[in-house]
Design a protein around this motif. Structure first.
Motif, short mmCIF file in Angstrom:
data_model
loop_
_atom_site.label_atom_id
_atom_site.label_comp_id
_atom_site.label_asym_id
_atom_site.label_seq_id
_atom_site.Cartn_x
_atom_site.Cartn_y
_atom_site.Cartn_z
N SER A 5 -12.05 1.13 -0.41
CA SER A 5 -11.45 0.22 0.57
C SER A 5 -11.08 -1.12 -0.06
CB SER A 5 -12.41 0.00 1.74
OG SER A 5 -13.65 -0.53 1.29
N GLN A 8 -7.61 -0.58 -1.50
CA GLN A 8 -6.56 -0.38 -0.50
C GLN A 8 -6.01 -1.68 0.07
OE1 GLN A 8 -8.78 2.39 1.96
NE2 GLN A 8 -7.43 4.04 1.31
N ASN A 23 0.66 -0.70 -1.13
CA ASN A 23 -0.80 -0.66 -1.23
C ASN A 23 -1.25 0.74 -1.60
OD1 ASN A 23 -0.17 -2.78 1.09
ND2 ASN A 23 -2.02 -3.40 0.02
N ILE A 24 -2.40 0.82 -2.23
CA ILE A 24 -2.94 2.12 -2.62
C ILE A 24 -3.37 2.87 -1.37
CG2 ILE A 24 -4.83 3.26 -3.83
CD1 ILE A 24 -4.66 1.02 -5.91
N GLY A 25 -2.85 4.07 -1.23
CA GLY A 25 -3.20 4.91 -0.10
C GLY A 25 -4.21 5.97 -0.46
N ASP A 26 -4.26 6.31 -1.74
CA ASP A 26 -5.15 7.40 -2.17
C ASP A 26 -5.43 7.24 -3.66
OD1 ASP A 26 -6.69 9.66 -1.91
OD2 ASP A 26 -5.04 10.98 -1.36
#
Length: 90
Positions: A5, A8, A23-26
């Motif tokens: 988190s 993210q 943004n980083i989703g995974d």
């Protein structure tokens, strides 16, 4: 220790042109080594999300330059007809 988190909420910025990629989703984790192989930036929605999404951007861990408090700097080159990563020549 860093939580997913925490990743993210950070903006991902391309060092080649200074643009925000999203943004980083995974994340992609190698189950054999337990290490992160890549981060995945989710595609942005089109026309209020009604007509699909852009392609996801997958950035290998080796192309992450710096993880700061608010931003993650990455090496990423958009080829116009498709996305590709530019890696360092050694």
């Amino acid at each position: 220790m860093v939580k997913i988190s925490d990743f993210q909420i950070k903006d991902v910025v391309n060092v080649f042109d200074g643009k925000r990629l999203g943004n980083i989703g995974d994340i992609d984790i190698n189950l054999n080594t337990g290490k992160i192989d890549a981060v995945v930036i989710g595609g942005s929605g089109k026309v209020l999300g009604l007509f699909g999404r852009d392609e996801q951007i997958v950035i290998p861990w080796k192309d992450i330059i710096k993880i700061g408090e608010d931003v993650i700097l990455v090496r990423f080159r958009d080829a116009g007809n498709g996305n590709y990563l530019e890696t360092e020549v050694k």
